[in-house]
Design a protein around this motif. Structure first.
Motif, PDB file in Angstrom:
ATOM      1  N   LEU A  64       0.713  -1.353   0.042  1.00  0.00           N
ATOM      2  CA  LEU A  64      -0.096  -0.063   0.037  1.00  0.00           C
ATOM      3  C   LEU A  64       0.698   1.302   0.008  1.00  0.00           C
ATOM      4  O   LEU A  64       0.243   2.220  -0.404  1.00  0.00           O
ATOM      5  CB  LEU A  64      -0.884  -0.023   1.256  1.00  0.00           C
ATOM      6  N   ALA A  65       2.136   1.081   0.219  1.00  0.00           N
ATOM      7  CA  ALA A  65       3.067   2.498   0.339  1.00  0.00           C
ATOM      8  C   ALA A  65       4.381   2.199   0.101  1.00  0.00           C
ATOM      9  O   ALA A  65       4.726   0.815   0.171  1.00  0.00           O
ATOM     10  CB  ALA A  65       2.737   2.789   1.875  1.00  0.00           C
ATOM     11  N   ASP A  66       5.028   3.259  -0.363  1.00  0.00           N
ATOM     12  CA  ASP A  66       6.510   2.867  -0.881  1.00  0.00           C
ATOM     13  C   ASP A  66       7.352   2.245   0.379  1.00  0.00           C
ATOM     14  O   ASP A  66       7.950   1.349  -0.221  1.00  0.00           O
ATOM     15  CB  ASP A  66       6.859   4.306  -1.257  1.00  0.00           C
ATOM     16  N   ARG A  67       7.226   2.730   1.362  1.00  0.00           N
ATOM     17  CA  ARG A  67       7.972   2.083   2.424  1.00  0.00           C
ATOM     18  C   ARG A  67       7.841   0.689   2.687  1.00  0.00           C
ATOM     19  O   ARG A  67       8.520  -0.290   2.910  1.00  0.00           O
ATOM     20  CB  ARG A  67       7.730   3.076   3.554  1.00  0.00           C
ATOM     21  N   GLN A  68       6.437   0.147   2.713  1.00  0.00           N
ATOM     22  CA  GLN A  68       5.971  -1.080   2.727  1.00  0.00           C
ATOM     23  C   GLN A  68       6.877  -2.001   1.373  1.00  0.00           C
ATOM     24  O   GLN A  68       7.250  -3.257   1.861  1.00  0.00           O
ATOM     25  CB  GLN A  68       4.682  -1.226   2.855  1.00  0.00           C
ATOM     26  N   ILE A  69       6.345  -1.607   0.364  1.00  0.00           N
ATOM     27  CA  ILE A  69       7.141  -2.380  -0.867  1.00  0.00           C
ATOM     28  C   ILE A  69       8.706  -2.249  -0.654  1.00  0.00           C
ATOM     29  O   ILE A  69       9.191  -3.412  -0.657  1.00  0.00           O
ATOM     30  CB  ILE A  69       6.696  -1.426  -2.001  1.00  0.00           C
ATOM     31  N   ALA A  70       9.322  -1.255  -0.191  1.00  0.00           N
ATOM     32  CA  ALA A  70      10.721  -1.364  -0.258  1.00  0.00           C
ATOM     33  C   ALA A  70      11.273  -2.371   1.115  1.00  0.00           C
ATOM     34  O   ALA A  70      12.066  -3.188   0.973  1.00  0.00           O
ATOM     35  CB  ALA A  70      11.176   0.235   0.032  1.00  0.00           C
ATOM     36  N   ALA A  71      10.404  -2.372   2.086  1.00  0.00           N
ATOM     37  CA  ALA A  71      10.735  -3.169   3.200  1.00  0.00           C
ATOM     38  C   ALA A  71      10.572  -4.592   2.488  1.00  0.00           C
ATOM     39  O   ALA A  71      11.466  -5.454   2.952  1.00  0.00           O
ATOM     40  CB  ALA A  71       9.911  -3.053   4.344  1.00  0.00           C
ATOM     41  N   MET A  72       9.362  -4.967   2.085  1.00  0.00           N
ATOM     42  CA  MET A  72       9.133  -6.125   1.384  1.00  0.00           C
ATOM     43  C   MET A  72      10.314  -6.791   0.648  1.00  0.00           C
ATOM     44  O   MET A  72      10.803  -7.959   0.819  1.00  0.00           O
ATOM     45  CB  MET A  72       7.996  -6.406   0.432  1.00  0.00           C
ATOM     46  N   GLY A  92      13.960  -0.368  -8.970  1.00  0.00           N
ATOM     47  CA  GLY A  92      12.867   0.456  -8.384  1.00  0.00           C
ATOM     48  C   GLY A  92      12.763   0.495  -6.973  1.00  0.00           C
ATOM     49  O   GLY A  92      11.616   1.196  -6.519  1.00  0.00           O
ATOM     50  N   ALA A  93      13.511   0.137  -6.214  1.00  0.00           N
ATOM     51  CA  ALA A  93      13.525   0.235  -4.848  1.00  0.00           C
ATOM     52  C   ALA A  93      13.502   1.492  -4.187  1.00  0.00           C
ATOM     53  O   ALA A  93      13.137   1.517  -2.948  1.00  0.00           O
ATOM     54  CB  ALA A  93      14.749  -0.767  -4.227  1.00  0.00           C
ATOM     55  N   ASN A  94      13.934   2.553  -4.947  1.00  0.00           N
ATOM     56  CA  ASN A  94      14.054   3.649  -4.189  1.00  0.00           C
ATOM     57  C   ASN A  94      12.677   4.717  -4.580  1.00  0.00           C
ATOM     58  O   ASN A  94      12.775   5.673  -5.155  1.00  0.00           O
ATOM     59  CB  ASN A  94      15.312   4.492  -4.866  1.00  0.00           C
ATOM     60  N   GLY A  95      11.764   4.206  -3.837  1.00  0.00           N
ATOM     61  CA  GLY A  95      10.433   5.042  -3.942  1.00  0.00           C
ATOM     62  C   GLY A  95       9.851   4.751  -5.276  1.00  0.00           C
ATOM     63  O   GLY A  95       9.582   5.924  -5.847  1.00  0.00           O
ATOM     64  N   TRP A  98       6.437   0.502  -8.550  1.00  0.00           N
ATOM     65  CA  TRP A  98       6.719  -1.149  -9.049  1.00  0.00           C
ATOM     66  C   TRP A  98       8.135  -1.394  -8.532  1.00  0.00           C
ATOM     67  O   TRP A  98       9.082  -0.924  -9.008  1.00  0.00           O
ATOM     68  CB  TRP A  98       6.764  -0.903 -10.309  1.00  0.00           C
ATOM     69  N   VAL A  99       8.476  -2.394  -7.805  1.00  0.00           N
ATOM     70  CA  VAL A  99       9.757  -3.098  -7.514  1.00  0.00           C
ATOM     71  C   VAL A  99       9.853  -4.348  -8.042  1.00  0.00           C
ATOM     72  O   VAL A  99       9.212  -5.331  -7.842  1.00  0.00           O
ATOM     73  CB  VAL A  99      10.194  -2.768  -5.954  1.00  0.00           C
ATOM     74  N   LEU A 100      10.992  -4.615  -8.699  1.00  0.00           N
ATOM     75  CA  LEU A 100      11.288  -6.020  -9.305  1.00  0.00           C
ATOM     76  C   LEU A 100      12.334  -6.511  -8.871  1.00  0.00           C
ATOM     77  O   LEU A 100      13.498  -5.918  -8.635  1.00  0.00           O
ATOM     78  CB  LEU A 100      11.449  -5.824 -10.825  1.00  0.00           C
ATOM     79  N   LEU A 101      12.369  -7.653  -8.250  1.00  0.00           N
ATOM     80  CA  LEU A 101      13.577  -8.620  -7.934  1.00  0.00           C
ATOM     81  C   LEU A 101      13.583  -9.678  -8.837  1.00  0.00           C
ATOM     82  O   LEU A 101      12.681 -10.574  -9.051  1.00  0.00           O
ATOM     83  CB  LEU A 101      13.127  -9.254  -6.467  1.00  0.00           C
ATOM     84  N   ASP A 102      14.853  -9.866  -9.288  1.00  0.00           N
ATOM     85  CA  ASP A 102      15.120 -11.026 -10.064  1.00  0.00           C
ATOM     86  C   ASP A 102      16.200 -11.944  -9.710  1.00  0.00           C
ATOM     87  O   ASP A 102      17.272 -11.665  -9.286  1.00  0.00           O
ATOM     88  CB  ASP A 102      15.512 -10.547 -11.403  1.00  0.00           C
ATOM     89  N   THR A 103      15.730 -13.025  -9.095  1.00  0.00           N
ATOM     90  CA  THR A 103      16.549 -14.093  -8.562  1.00  0.00           C
ATOM     91  C   THR A 103      16.987 -15.032  -9.565  1.00  0.00           C
ATOM     92  O   THR A 103      17.893 -16.278  -9.054  1.00  0.00           O
ATOM     93  CB  THR A 103      15.890 -15.104  -7.380  1.00  0.00           C
ATOM     94  N   GLY A 104      16.874 -15.095 -10.721  1.00  0.00           N
ATOM     95  CA  GLY A 104      17.286 -15.759 -11.836  1.00  0.00           C
ATOM     96  C   GLY A 104      16.108 -16.657 -12.203  1.00  0.00           C
ATOM     97  O   GLY A 104      15.762 -16.842 -13.178  1.00  0.00           O
TER      98      GLY A 104
END
Length: 140
Positions: A64-72, A92-95, A98-104
């Motif tokens: 719901l918020a930038d801070r929550q997404i960054a923490a996740m 995209g982790a800086n506010g 949409w944040v994307l994590l690619d683990t392979g």
């Protein structure tokens, strides 16, 4: 001629090395548990095996918020590192919406509700687009 070749990209593509199936399942369980602990909403896992070359699983969740997404994102990255997966690319982790994590082998998309609706990844990669894959989307 040189510009054209550069724009086309490299002539040889490296194939993604798959991790062991048990490590894939352990990573997926860790990611989904972490997101549930962080109160992610509308958590979805999409099976991409045989449908995409870039990953075997896609995880989509809403914060719901930038801070929550960054923490996740930070929590997932730290927990994966703890089990030996050290190369996690984060965008995209800086506010961002949409944040994307690619683990392979697993790609994780963390969205704000508006951005998730706009991009519609479930519609793009969901089971309804692939009749041979009955169980492509799992809602948690």
């Amino acid at each position: 001629m040189r510009k054209k070749a550069a724009a086309a990209g490299p002539k040889t593509r490296t194939k993604r090395e798959a991790i062991a199936p048990d490590l894939l399942e352990q990573s997926l369980a860790l990611i989904t548990a972490s997101l549930e602990d962080d109160k992610a909403e509308d958590l979805v896992v999409i099976n991409l095996a045989g449908r995409a070359s870039f990953a075997d699983k896609m995880v989509i969740a809403t914060g719901l918020a930038d801070r929550q997404i960054a923490a996740m994102a930070q929590h997932i990255e730290r927990k994966l590192r703890d089990i030996g997966i050290k190369r996690v690319l984060v965008e995209g982790a800086n506010g961002s919406d949409w944040v994307l994590l690619d683990t392979g082998d697993i790609v994780v998309h963390l969205f704000k509700p508006e951005a998730r609706a706009l991009y519609g990844l479930e519609k793009m990669w969901g089971a309804e687009l692939d009749e041979s894959n009955e169980d492509g989307v799992t809602r948690l």
